[in-house]
Design a protein around this motif. Structure first.
Motif, PDB file in Angstrom:
ATOM      1  N   MET A  65       1.048  -0.979   0.129  1.00 32.86           N
ATOM      2  CA  MET A  65      -0.011  -0.073  -0.133  1.00 32.86           C
ATOM      3  C   MET A  65       1.114   1.331   0.050  1.00 32.86           C
ATOM      4  N   ASN A  66       0.320   2.386   0.027  1.00 35.50           N
ATOM      5  CA  ASN A  66       1.094   3.620  -0.030  1.00 35.50           C
ATOM      6  C   ASN A  66       2.296   3.822   1.195  1.00 35.50           C
ATOM      7  N   HIS A  67       1.422   3.440   2.389  1.00 43.31           N
ATOM      8  CA  HIS A  67       2.395   3.539   3.373  1.00 43.31           C
ATOM      9  C   HIS A  67       2.646   2.270   4.417  1.00 43.31           C
ATOM     10  N   GLY A  68       2.448   1.043   3.650  1.00 46.00           N
ATOM     11  CA  GLY A  68       2.746   0.046   4.530  1.00 46.00           C
ATOM     12  C   GLY A  68       2.484  -1.419   3.467  1.00 46.00           C
ATOM     13  N   LYS A  69       2.120  -2.394   4.235  1.00 44.04           N
ATOM     14  CA  LYS A  69       2.042  -3.714   3.780  1.00 44.04           C
ATOM     15  C   LYS A  69       0.720  -4.331   4.177  1.00 44.04           C
ATOM     16  N   ILE A  70      -0.049  -5.048   3.294  1.00 38.56           N
ATOM     17  CA  ILE A  70      -1.051  -6.047   3.803  1.00 38.56           C
ATOM     18  C   ILE A  70      -0.355  -7.269   4.195  1.00 38.56           C
ATOM     19  N   PHE A  71      -0.735  -7.784   5.238  1.00 39.57           N
ATOM     20  CA  PHE A  71      -0.233  -9.134   5.697  1.00 39.57           C
ATOM     21  C   PHE A  71      -1.131 -10.288   5.593  1.00 39.57           C
ATOM     22  N   GLY A  72      -2.132  -9.855   5.227  1.00 35.07           N
ATOM     23  CA  GLY A  72      -3.092 -11.194   5.277  1.00 35.07           C
ATOM     24  C   GLY A  72      -4.464 -10.796   5.935  1.00 35.07           C
ATOM     25  N   THR A  73      -4.888 -11.727   6.193  1.00 31.70           N
ATOM     26  CA  THR A  73      -6.409 -11.790   6.980  1.00 31.70           C
ATOM     27  C   THR A  73      -6.342 -12.263   8.467  1.00 31.70           C
ATOM     28  N   THR A  74      -7.105 -11.919   9.284  1.00 35.55           N
ATOM     29  CA  THR A  74      -7.389 -12.450  10.736  1.00 35.55           C
ATOM     30  C   THR A  74      -8.734 -12.188  11.031  1.00 35.55           C
ATOM     31  N   SER A  75      -9.290 -12.936  12.191  1.00 34.62           N
ATOM     32  CA  SER A  75     -10.488 -12.905  12.716  1.00 34.62           C
ATOM     33  C   SER A  75     -10.428 -12.527  14.189  1.00 34.62           C
ATOM     34  N   MET A  76     -11.666 -12.130  14.784  1.00 32.54           N
ATOM     35  CA  MET A  76     -11.603 -12.060  16.352  1.00 32.54           C
ATOM     36  C   MET A  76     -12.385 -13.102  16.725  1.00 32.54           C
ATOM     37  N   GLY A  77     -11.645 -13.736  17.747  1.00 31.54           N
ATOM     38  CA  GLY A  77     -12.151 -14.707  18.647  1.00 31.54           C
ATOM     39  C   GLY A  77     -13.415 -14.327  19.560  1.00 31.54           C
ATOM     40  N   GLU A  78     -13.807 -15.120  20.402  1.00 27.60           N
ATOM     41  CA  GLU A  78     -15.107 -14.803  21.227  1.00 27.60           C
ATOM     42  C   GLU A  78     -14.736 -13.916  22.177  1.00 27.60           C
ATOM     43  N   ARG A  79     -13.648 -14.059  22.710  1.00 26.55           N
ATOM     44  CA  ARG A  79     -13.038 -13.262  23.820  1.00 26.55           C
ATOM     45  C   ARG A  79     -12.243 -11.722  23.200  1.00 26.55           C
ATOM     46  N   GLY A  80     -12.707 -11.796  21.992  1.00 20.68           N
ATOM     47  CA  GLY A  80     -12.218 -10.266  21.611  1.00 20.68           C
ATOM     48  C   GLY A  80     -10.658 -10.267  21.060  1.00 20.68           C
ATOM     49  N   GLN A  81      -9.945 -11.356  21.010  1.00 21.41           N
ATOM     50  CA  GLN A  81      -8.706 -11.507  20.546  1.00 21.41           C
ATOM     51  C   GLN A  81      -8.539 -11.572  19.234  1.00 21.41           C
ATOM     52  N   VAL A  82      -7.493 -10.847  18.688  1.00 23.84           N
ATOM     53  CA  VAL A  82      -7.156 -10.964  17.237  1.00 23.84           C
ATOM     54  C   VAL A  82      -5.763 -11.436  17.115  1.00 23.84           C
ATOM     55  N   VAL A  83      -5.539 -12.339  16.251  1.00 26.73           N
ATOM     56  CA  VAL A  83      -4.085 -12.891  15.860  1.00 26.73           C
ATOM     57  C   VAL A  83      -3.404 -11.878  14.791  1.00 26.73           C
ATOM     58  N   ILE A  84      -2.368 -11.235  15.074  1.00 22.34           N
ATOM     59  CA  ILE A  84      -1.610 -10.519  13.972  1.00 22.34           C
ATOM     60  C   ILE A  84      -0.840 -11.660  13.326  1.00 22.34           C
ATOM     61  N   PRO A  85      -0.774 -11.733  12.282  1.00 20.65           N
ATOM     62  CA  PRO A  85       0.081 -12.835  11.323  1.00 20.65           C
ATOM     63  C   PRO A  85       1.268 -12.749  11.774  1.00 20.65           C
ATOM     64  N   ALA A  86       1.807 -14.145  11.542  1.00 20.68           N
ATOM     65  CA  ALA A  86       3.493 -14.394  11.930  1.00 20.68           C
ATOM     66  C   ALA A  86       4.291 -13.536  10.907  1.00 20.68           C
ATOM     67  N   GLU A  87       3.767 -13.328   9.858  1.00 18.58           N
ATOM     68  CA  GLU A  87       4.794 -12.575   8.801  1.00 18.58           C
ATOM     69  C   GLU A  87       4.896 -11.025   9.397  1.00 18.58           C
ATOM     70  N   ALA A  88       3.590 -10.554   9.661  1.00 21.06           N
ATOM     71  CA  ALA A  88       3.461  -9.265  10.339  1.00 21.06           C
ATOM     72  C   ALA A  88       4.422  -8.967  11.643  1.00 21.06           C
ATOM     73  N   ARG A  89       4.153 -10.051  12.305  1.00 23.97           N
ATOM     74  CA  ARG A  89       4.902 -10.022  13.661  1.00 23.97           C
ATOM     75  C   ARG A  89       6.550  -9.946  13.412  1.00 23.97           C
ATOM     76  N   GLU A  90       6.945 -10.930  12.513  1.00 27.09           N
ATOM     77  CA  GLU A  90       8.241 -10.745  12.395  1.00 27.09           C
ATOM     78  C   GLU A  90       8.864  -9.598  11.811  1.00 27.09           C
ATOM     79  N   GLU A  91       8.275  -9.245  10.618  1.00 27.05           N
ATOM     80  CA  GLU A  91       8.812  -7.915   9.947  1.00 27.05           C
ATOM     81  C   GLU A  91       8.517  -6.866  10.784  1.00 27.05           C
ATOM     82  N   LEU A  92       7.401  -6.531  11.610  1.00 25.94           N
ATOM     83  CA  LEU A  92       7.698  -5.285  12.272  1.00 25.94           C
ATOM     84  C   LEU A  92       8.312  -5.557  13.564  1.00 25.94           C
ATOM     85  N   GLY A  93       8.674  -6.359  14.046  1.00 20.28           N
ATOM     86  CA  GLY A  93       9.442  -6.831  15.342  1.00 20.28           C
ATOM     87  C   GLY A  93       8.228  -6.682  16.793  1.00 20.28           C
TER      88      GLY A  93
END
Length: 93
Positions: free
Chosen positions: A3-31
């Motif tokens: 994108m203009n100012h970033g990168k799309i790392f994929g999709t995720t969904s929110m679980g019943e307790r409101g938790q969202v998983v950040i994709p592994a590639e995003a976690r690695e690249e963004l530290g």
């Protein structure tokens, strides 16, 4: 996908307790580590949620407060000019 100012790392969904998983590639690249804190911004009208690392917001806040004397001076000058303009307008009537 890029994108203009970033990168799309994929999709995720929110679980019943409101938790969202950040994709592994995003976690690695963004530290992003386990336990990392985020500031959450959102816009209901646009349907967006933005996570910003707390450390980044802290750096911004520190920069702002360190520069606050300069900002205060500028704000005071603007306020005084605005008051002068208002007084001048009032005298012309």
């Amino acid at each position: 996908m890029m994108m203009n100012h970033g990168k799309i790392f994929g999709t995720t969904s929110m679980g019943e307790r409101g938790q969202v998983v950040i994709p592994a590639e995003a976690r690695e690249e963004l530290g992003i580590k386990s336990g990392e804190k985020f500031v959450v911004f959102g816009d209901a009208r646009k349907g967006t949620v933005i996570l910003v690392k707390s450390e980044i917001m802290n750096k911004f806040a520190n920069f702002f407060f360190n520069k606050s004397k300069r900002f205060e001076k500028i704000a005071k000058e603007i306020f005084e000019k605005t008051e002068t303009d208002i007084e001048d307008d009032g005298e012309k009537e």
